[in-house]
Design a protein around this motif. Sequence first.
Motif, PDB file in Angstrom:
ATOM      1  N   LYS A  91       0.843  -1.193   0.000  1.00  0.00           N
ATOM      2  CA  LYS A  91       0.000   0.000   0.000  1.00  0.00           C
ATOM      3  C   LYS A  91       0.881   1.247   0.000  1.00  0.00           C
ATOM      4  N   LEU A  92       0.494   2.223  -0.806  1.00  0.00           N
ATOM      5  CA  LEU A  92       1.205   3.504  -0.850  1.00  0.00           C
ATOM      6  C   LEU A  92       0.316   4.587  -0.264  1.00  0.00           C
ATOM      7  N   THR A  93       0.932   5.429   0.529  1.00  0.00           N
ATOM      8  CA  THR A  93       0.245   6.523   1.217  1.00  0.00           C
ATOM      9  C   THR A  93       0.950   7.836   0.879  1.00  0.00           C
ATOM     10  N   VAL A  94       0.207   8.923   0.905  1.00  0.00           N
ATOM     11  CA  VAL A  94       0.772  10.258   0.687  1.00  0.00           C
ATOM     12  C   VAL A  94       0.933  10.953   2.031  1.00  0.00           C
ATOM     13  N   THR A 137       7.261  -4.079   6.423  1.00  0.00           N
ATOM     14  CA  THR A 137       5.995  -3.360   6.395  1.00  0.00           C
ATOM     15  C   THR A 137       5.335  -3.508   5.037  1.00  0.00           C
ATOM     16  N   ASN A 138       4.020  -3.398   5.019  1.00  0.00           N
ATOM     17  CA  ASN A 138       3.297  -3.457   3.739  1.00  0.00           C
ATOM     18  C   ASN A 138       2.737  -2.091   3.360  1.00  0.00           C
ATOM     19  N   LYS A 193      -3.595  -6.815  16.402  1.00  0.00           N
ATOM     20  CA  LYS A 193      -2.629  -6.602  15.328  1.00  0.00           C
ATOM     21  C   LYS A 193      -2.368  -5.112  15.145  1.00  0.00           C
ATOM     22  N   ALA A 194      -1.102  -4.749  14.983  1.00  0.00           N
ATOM     23  CA  ALA A 194      -0.734  -3.344  14.799  1.00  0.00           C
ATOM     24  C   ALA A 194      -0.353  -3.090  13.354  1.00  0.00           C
ATOM     25  N   ASN A 195      -0.595  -1.865  12.918  1.00  0.00           N
ATOM     26  CA  ASN A 195      -0.135  -1.422  11.604  1.00  0.00           C
ATOM     27  C   ASN A 195       1.175  -0.675  11.775  1.00  0.00           C
TER      28      ASN A 195
END
Length: 342
Positions: A5-8, A318-319, A229-231
């Motif tokens: 996953k990509l985040t800005v 990390t994903n 579960k943690a991100n």
Amino acid sequence: MQDLKLTVLDQSPVHPNESAAHSSNAGQMSIELAKTCDQLGYARYWVAEHHNSPQFAGPCPEILIAAIASVTRNMRVGSGGVMLSHYSPYKVAETFNMLNALFPNRIDLGIGRAPGGDALASSALAWPSQPLDSSTYPGQASILKALLEQNLPDDHAWADLHISPTLSTATENIAPEMWMLGSSGGSAKLAGQAGMNLALARFISPDHCHPDIFDAYDQARAEAGHKEKANRMLAIACFCADTQEEAELLASTAVYRKMRLQPKGQEDLLTPEAVQNLRKQFTPIQEDQYRHLMEGYTVGTPERCKTEIDTLAKAFGTNEIALVTVTHDFAARLKSYQLLMG
């Protein structure tokens, strides 16, 4: 990058060439960028907090979050982050509770320990009191989380506080998703102890950001007894263009800013061309510093950037990777995000 996953992470840079009143236009540029990134498939859109900065125009992330969430549909929207030392945890809890009521299950609350500005700004934000020192941050973070999750101990002085608005218990995720921003092991351990998700800011200091920080975070979570579960997210500086040469030119504005060589009074972000002219006067030590900083960023064609992003994600376990792209020109910033999702 199929499962990545990509985040800005948007710092709302002021693009000097966009208009005469370019500072007031930076927020609108963030909204326009967010609308495009929502269509492109980015997972989240986070906005930063800076004060007394002529180069970044985002002093109030909660306002930009509301504006962006109202014109997007798919991404989560949040803060990267709220600089908690300036604020009452109760006020932050109420603000983000309202945002979550308006945009259910789409709001992230990321908090940070740094002031997001200089000592003058911190003094003005704290007036008529004095700025808090960093020792208060763990307590603030703990209280904020407890307020949003409505689980302050019964004997706490604020146990009877009501957090407006009241959210339905049928809501799948009553509280905003809570994250702690960090660039060191100290913040990672605190995030683990508090049971918050962790966003690790590699773009601040790539030389000192290593995968073992996430290991320390996992250990702290386990020791604190958090079972859920943690991100975890890695935030990097990324500059993508059609060619390697274009990408390096694009990144030069941010690299030069990081070197802090800009004379006082030259407050605008410099054009890549201006930076290259200044490089001609660099000492060998300055040129080595410039190249080293460039190497700490992800810079290149879409293929090269995607490969490096995938490598970093695997190395850090990390994903999700957040991308920080500070450029002189808005069109180049927009294109960089477009190319990475092409």
